[in-house]
Design a protein around this motif. Structure first.
Motif, PDB file in Angstrom:
ATOM      1  N   UNK A  87       0.912  -1.212  -0.014  1.00 16.45           N
ATOM      2  CA  UNK A  87       0.125  -0.123   0.282  1.00 16.45           C
ATOM      3  C   UNK A  87       0.737   1.306   0.142  1.00 16.45           C
ATOM      4  N   UNK A  88       0.459   2.181  -0.682  1.00 16.28           N
ATOM      5  CA  UNK A  88       1.035   3.567  -0.741  1.00 16.28           C
ATOM      6  C   UNK A  88      -0.035   4.432   0.477  1.00 16.28           C
ATOM      7  N   UNK A  89       0.732   4.781   1.647  1.00 17.03           N
ATOM      8  CA  UNK A  89       0.355   5.612   2.764  1.00 17.03           C
ATOM      9  C   UNK A  89      -0.687   6.714   2.218  1.00 17.03           C
ATOM     10  N   UNK A  90      -0.299   7.263   1.013  1.00 22.22           N
ATOM     11  CA  UNK A  90      -0.899   8.536   0.662  1.00 22.22           C
ATOM     12  C   UNK A  90      -2.341   8.272  -0.064  1.00 22.22           C
ATOM     13  N   UNK A  91      -2.600   6.629  -0.450  1.00 21.43           N
ATOM     14  CA  UNK A  91      -3.799   6.613  -1.069  1.00 21.43           C
ATOM     15  C   UNK A  91      -4.960   6.158   0.242  1.00 21.43           C
ATOM     16  N   UNK A  92      -4.474   6.097   1.379  1.00 20.35           N
ATOM     17  CA  UNK A  92      -5.173   5.574   2.502  1.00 20.35           C
ATOM     18  C   UNK A  92      -5.754   6.985   3.551  1.00 20.35           C
TER      19      UNK A  92
END
Length: 301
Positions: A175-180
Motif C-alpha cells: 500500500x501507498x500511505x497517501x492512498x489511505x
C-alpha cells in the motif's frame, strides 16, 4: 539580504526536494534570502521552534501535544510519501495480522499515519501486528531484514523508489500511505512566538518554495535530474517512473491548503493521539497569501 534557519525533520525527496530545487535553481537568492539548512531530525520541539521548519506533520503533532502555536504557511503535498513493503506471500494490509512489521515510532508523523492506516484496514497496531519500532533513516536495515526474513514487512519512506526495490527483490508494495490517509504535509511552518509569519525572510522562503513547486509540475527533466540526487541507487528510468507515479501527481502547484483535508487530518490525528484539538484547521494552515518582494534584494559584495 535576509537570513533564516530552515530545519528538515525527515530525509528523502518528500521532505527535501522542494527546498533542494529552490536552492539549486537560485530561487532563495533571487527572493533575497540566505537560507541555512539545518538537520533537525533529532531536535526536540523547543529547539525547532526558533526557526522555520519543513515538516508539517511533526509540527501538527507538536501543536496538539505540546501546545506550541505552530502555523503552516506552505503545503507541498497531501499524500504522505510512505509505503508498506512486504515479502512474498502478503498481498494486502489485512495479511499483516500477526506479522512482524518495521515501523516509525508512534509519536512521529509517519508513525502516527501508519497506525491510522492499520486501523482503517481493521488491524489494532498494538495487538494485531508485531511492530518493530525503529528510527527513520535510509531504511537500509529494513531491506536487510526483509532479505533475511527477520521481518515480514516495513513502512519505508522515499529515500528509495519502492516499486523499483520491490521489483528487484521479488517483494510487494502492499500500500501507498497517501492512498489511505491524506494530510497537508511538508512545506514551511513557524512558531509565531519567535518567528512572525509575515517576517520578510519567511515570506521569501515561501515564495521560493512555490516557485520550486512550479518547476516540479512544469519542468519534468529538471525535476528528475534533481530527484536523482536523492535516489542515486536507481537508474534514470526508475527515477522518472517514481516522479511520474508519486511526485508530479502528489505535489501541489501553489502551496495552498485544502481546509477540508486539513480538518479531517486534525480530527484523525487528535483521535489517534488521544488529545483534544484546541485549534481549527484555518488557525493552523495559513497559506492564503504571501507578501510580495517590495524591491530587488541588495547583495553585499
Amino acid at each position: 539580504m535576509h537570513m533564516i534557519d530552515l530545519a528538515y525533520v525527515g530525509r528523502g525527496p518528500h521532505e527535501e526536494l522542494v527546498t533542494y530545487i529552490a536552492d539549486q535553481e537560485d530561487f532563495y537568492a533571487e527572493e533575497g534570502v540566505h537560507v541555512a539548512l539545518r538537520d533537525g531530525c533529532t531536535w526536540d520541539a523547543e529547539r525547532l521552534r526558533h526557526g522555520a521548519v519543513i515538516g508539517l506533520g511533526r509540527t501538527l503533532l507538536s501543536r496538539l501535544r505540546d501546545d506550541i502555536p505552530w502555523v503552516a504557511l506552505n503545503v507541498n503535498t497531501y499524500r504522505p510519501l510512505f509505503w508498506f513493503l512486504a515479502r512474498p506471500g502478503l498481498t494486502s494490509l489485512a495479511d499483516l495480522h500477526g506479522r512482524r512489521l518495521a515501523v516509525h515510532p508512534p509519536h512521529t508523523g509517519p508513525g502516527c499515519f501508519t497506525r491510522i492506516v492499520l486501523r482503517q484496514a481493521g488491524l489494532d497496531p498494538d495487538r494485531d501486528v508485531q511492530t518493530i519500532v525503529r528510527w527513520p533513516g535510509d531504511y537500509g536495515m529494513d531491506l536487510r531484514g526483509l532479505q533475511d526474513g527477520s521481518i515480514d514487512a516495513a513502512v519505508i519512506g522515499d529515500t528509495m523508489a519502492p516499486a523499483a526495490v520491490a521489483g528487484e527483490h521479488g517483494w510487494r508494495v502492499l500500500a501507498f500511505v497517501g492512498d489511505h490517509f491524506q494530510i497537508p504535509t511538508v512545506g514551511v511552518a513557524v512558531d509565531p512566538t519567535y518567528t512572525k509569519p509575515d517576517d520578510p525572510a519567511v515570506q521569501a522562503v515561501v515564495r521560493a518554495h512555490r516557485r520550486a513547486l512550479q518547476v516540479i509540475h512544469n519542468d519534468p527533466d529538471t525535476t528528475v535530474r534533481h530527484l536523482h540526487t536523492f535516489l542515486g541507487r536507481h537508474t534514470t528510468e526508475e527515477v522518472r517512473a517514481h516522479y511520474e507515479a508519486f511526485i508530479a501527481p502528489a505535489f501541489t502547484t501553489d502551496g495552498q491548503v485544502d481546509l477540508a483535508i486539513g480538518i479531517n487530518a486534525i480530527t484523525a490525528i487528535s483521535a489517534e493521539l488521544g488529545v483534544p484539538a484546541t485549534f481549527t484547521a484555518a488557525e493552523f494552515y495559513r497559506t492564503a497569501t504571501t507578501t510580495p518582494q517590495a524591491s530587488p534584494p541588495e547583495y553585499v559584495q
